[in-house]
Design an enzyme around this catalytic site. Sequence first.
Site, PDB file in Angstrom:
ATOM      1  N   ILE A 155       0.939  -1.114  -0.004  1.00  0.00           N
ATOM      2  CA  ILE A 155      -0.107   0.075  -0.124  1.00  0.00           C
ATOM      3  C   ILE A 155       1.153   1.295   0.069  1.00  0.00           C
ATOM      4  O   ILE A 155       1.743   1.533   0.829  1.00  0.00           O
ATOM      5  CB  ILE A 155      -0.913  -0.013   1.169  1.00  0.00           C
ATOM      6  N   GLY A 185       8.211   5.271   1.594  1.00  0.00           N
ATOM      7  CA  GLY A 185       7.434   4.998   2.717  1.00  0.00           C
ATOM      8  C   GLY A 185       5.738   4.331   2.494  1.00  0.00           C
ATOM      9  O   GLY A 185       5.385   4.678   1.342  1.00  0.00           O
ATOM     10  N   SER A 186       5.564   3.662   3.316  1.00  0.00           N
ATOM     11  CA  SER A 186       3.988   2.723   2.935  1.00  0.00           C
ATOM     12  C   SER A 186       3.904   1.708   3.906  1.00  0.00           C
ATOM     13  O   SER A 186       4.554   1.916   5.218  1.00  0.00           O
ATOM     14  CB  SER A 186       4.297   2.045   1.727  1.00  0.00           C
TER      15      SER A 186
END
Length: 217
Positions: A155, A185-186
Amino acid sequence: MFHKEGHKIIIITLIFVVGCFLLADTYIGQAWLRTVIMIGLLLVLILILQFFRNPKRHSVIDDKHVLSPVDGKVVVIEEVFEKEYFKEKRLQVSVFMSPLNVHVTRYPISGNVIFSKYHPGKYLVAWHPKASEENERTTVVVENETYGKVLHRQIAGALAKRIVNYAKLNNKAIQGQDSGFIKFGSRVDLFLPLDTKIKVKLNQKVSGGETVIAEKG
């Protein structure tokens, strides 16, 4: 060692930093200002190198275990209704990655890739309740005879603008090997059978390809 997804960005950044060094040395007469600029440029290069690092992991292949697909912190452990593939209740374990974590996604189990789909979407912060349904994401399901079917979903977060997915339908997945990469980032969600024995706790730090997230119930 650096991940192949970062090679182009690393080269461009290196050229940019070297070029700025030369320009600063030529056109900026004030030594303190030149030093500040050079330190700033070096920090940018170091951050890029750190983000795309790809340390070797020693995965112990075990069909009874689900390994963490990524580095980060466990932020969700709960029973949910998974609506995209299973369309039934599953145990969800989510791992959040900060920009400082290694961002390689690894196969949590060995087996056959039986589902792989990319979804374009928004870039809500990764911990937003609707991020798993509305953000850019990929869904991959791997199946083996011992564990059954395990879904992992990459995601995108507020900073991530590109998710790379190597899992192709009917591919042979090997536990701990690269499944994809998320840039900047995730988080990754795992959806597991209800009889799974969870081996991690909330806020626990985990290592991709090494930490056992769950085992066969």
